[in-house]
Design a protein around this motif. Structure first.
Motif, short mmCIF file in Angstrom:
data_model
loop_
_atom_site.label_atom_id
_atom_site.label_comp_id
_atom_site.label_asym_id
_atom_site.label_seq_id
_atom_site.Cartn_x
_atom_site.Cartn_y
_atom_site.Cartn_z
N PHE A 34 0.84 -1.19 0.00
CA PHE A 34 0.00 0.00 0.00
C PHE A 34 0.88 1.25 0.00
N ASP A 35 0.40 2.27 -0.68
CA ASP A 35 1.12 3.55 -0.72
C ASP A 35 0.76 4.40 0.51
N SER A 36 0.90 3.80 1.67
CA SER A 36 0.64 4.46 2.95
C SER A 36 1.67 3.96 3.95
N ASP A 37 2.03 4.81 4.91
CA ASP A 37 3.03 4.37 5.88
C ASP A 37 2.42 3.38 6.87
N ALA A 38 3.29 2.69 7.60
CA ALA A 38 2.85 1.61 8.49
C ALA A 38 1.90 2.10 9.57
N ALA A 39 2.13 3.32 10.07
CA ALA A 39 1.25 3.84 11.13
C ALA A 39 -0.17 4.02 10.62
N ASP A 40 -0.30 4.48 9.38
CA ASP A 40 -1.64 4.68 8.81
C ASP A 40 -2.32 3.34 8.57
N VAL A 41 -1.59 2.38 8.00
CA VAL A 41 -2.18 1.07 7.74
C VAL A 41 -2.54 0.39 9.06
N TRP A 42 -1.66 0.52 10.05
CA TRP A 42 -1.95 -0.08 11.36
C TRP A 42 -3.23 0.53 11.95
N GLY A 43 -3.37 1.83 11.86
CA GLY A 43 -4.57 2.46 12.37
C GLY A 43 -5.82 1.94 11.67
N ALA A 44 -5.71 1.68 10.37
CA ALA A 44 -6.87 1.20 9.61
C ALA A 44 -7.30 -0.20 10.03
N LEU A 106 2.68 -6.20 9.06
CA LEU A 106 3.03 -4.99 8.33
C LEU A 106 4.54 -4.80 8.34
N THR A 107 5.09 -4.49 7.16
CA THR A 107 6.53 -4.24 7.03
C THR A 107 6.74 -2.92 6.30
N PRO A 108 7.36 -1.92 6.94
CA PRO A 108 7.60 -0.64 6.26
C PRO A 108 8.50 -0.83 5.05
N GLU A 109 8.21 -0.07 4.01
CA GLU A 109 9.03 -0.08 2.80
C GLU A 109 9.40 1.36 2.49
N GLY A 110 10.40 1.55 1.65
CA GLY A 110 10.83 2.90 1.32
C GLY A 110 9.75 3.72 0.67
N GLY A 111 9.88 5.04 0.82
CA GLY A 111 8.93 5.95 0.19
C GLY A 111 7.59 6.02 0.88
N VAL A 115 4.30 -2.99 3.19
CA VAL A 115 3.94 -4.33 2.72
C VAL A 115 2.97 -4.93 3.73
N PHE A 116 1.80 -5.29 3.24
CA PHE A 116 0.73 -5.82 4.07
C PHE A 116 0.58 -7.30 3.78
N GLU A 117 0.60 -8.14 4.82
CA GLU A 117 0.35 -9.57 4.67
C GLU A 117 -0.79 -9.98 5.58
N LEU A 118 -1.69 -10.79 5.05
CA LEU A 118 -2.77 -11.37 5.84
C LEU A 118 -2.76 -12.87 5.61
N GLU A 119 -2.66 -13.63 6.68
CA GLU A 119 -2.69 -15.09 6.60
C GLU A 119 -3.84 -15.62 7.44
N HIS A 120 -4.66 -16.45 6.82
CA HIS A 120 -5.79 -17.08 7.51
C HIS A 120 -5.56 -18.59 7.51
N VAL A 121 -5.43 -19.15 8.71
CA VAL A 121 -5.20 -20.58 8.89
C VAL A 121 -6.43 -21.17 9.57
#
Length: 210
Positions: A34-44, A106-111, A115-121
């Motif tokens: 996603f073109d959003s920083d980790a803090a924003d994605v985490w909040g979502a 969630l893994t921060p990437e440059g810019g 990187v968002f990962e969702l795993e459902h087991v």
């Protein structure tokens, strides 16, 4: 319509299995940037107010060890919460759901990207798994990530419009493409080709009503 369907290509999908006690569990993994920083994605994905804007209203005790309930959907326990990196919850729906867990990483990437990962087991009844395959879960999560992507860019639909959209030709095209991609991921996991074809057709038909 093409922009909505193109969202499918932004997601990497994997299908796997693992042992959970004496049972064999299936897993689906979705990964996209996603073109959003980790803090924003985490909040979502962790704020009840924001979750309601792209997914479903949610109630509960929002802490490790607390319980949550999505309106008309799954509920469970918040097993692990490490801001802004990892959220793991049990995912229980129905009277006898069996083992089911969802983990978001969630893994921060440059810019300022993430990187968002969702795993459902989950352990599901064999008759359901053999009829629908991993796409039954995967399509639902593709729809969720579509909503999350809209939310992070300031777009999206109101809850009322989202319900109407689900029966639109655009939504059906999205679901069909999603189902086909989950079929490819299922085949890549080593599944029998006939099983892949049958479960992909059944799952798309289930979601589209066709």
């Amino acid at each position: 319509m093409s922009e909505i369907v193109d969202e499918i290509s932004r997601v990497h999908r994997e299908v796997g299995t693992r042992r959970v006690g004496a049972d064999e569990a299936g897993s689906v993994l979705l990964r996209r940037t996603f073109d959003s920083d980790a803090a924003d994605v985490w909040g979502a994905v962790s704020s009840p107010e924001r979750i309601a804007r792209w997914f479903l209203p949610v109630t509960g005790e929002f802490r490790t060890g607390g319980r949550y309930q999505l309106e008309g959907n799954a509920g469970g326990e918040i097993i692990e919460c490490v801001a802004p990196e990892r959220l793991r919850v049990s995912w229980r729906f129905g009277p006898d759901p069996g083992f089911s867990e969802v983990e978001v990483r969630l893994t921060p990437e440059g810019g300022g990207r993430t990187v968002f990962e969702l795993e459902h087991v989950s352990v599901v009844p064999e008759e359901f798994r053999s009829q629908y395959g991993p796409g039954a879960v995967g399509i639902g999560w593709d729809l969720a990530l579509l909503g999350l992507g809209w939310h992070l860019t300031g777009g999206g639909l109101s809850p009322e419009d989202a319900v109407e959209w689900q029966s639109s030709p655009e939504a059906k095209a999205f679901v069909a493409r999603s189902g086909e991609e989950w079929g490819r991921a299922f085949a890549a996991s080593g599944a029998d080709p006939e099983t892949v074809t049958a479960t992909t057709v059944a799952t798309i038909a289930f979601y589209t009503g066709e």
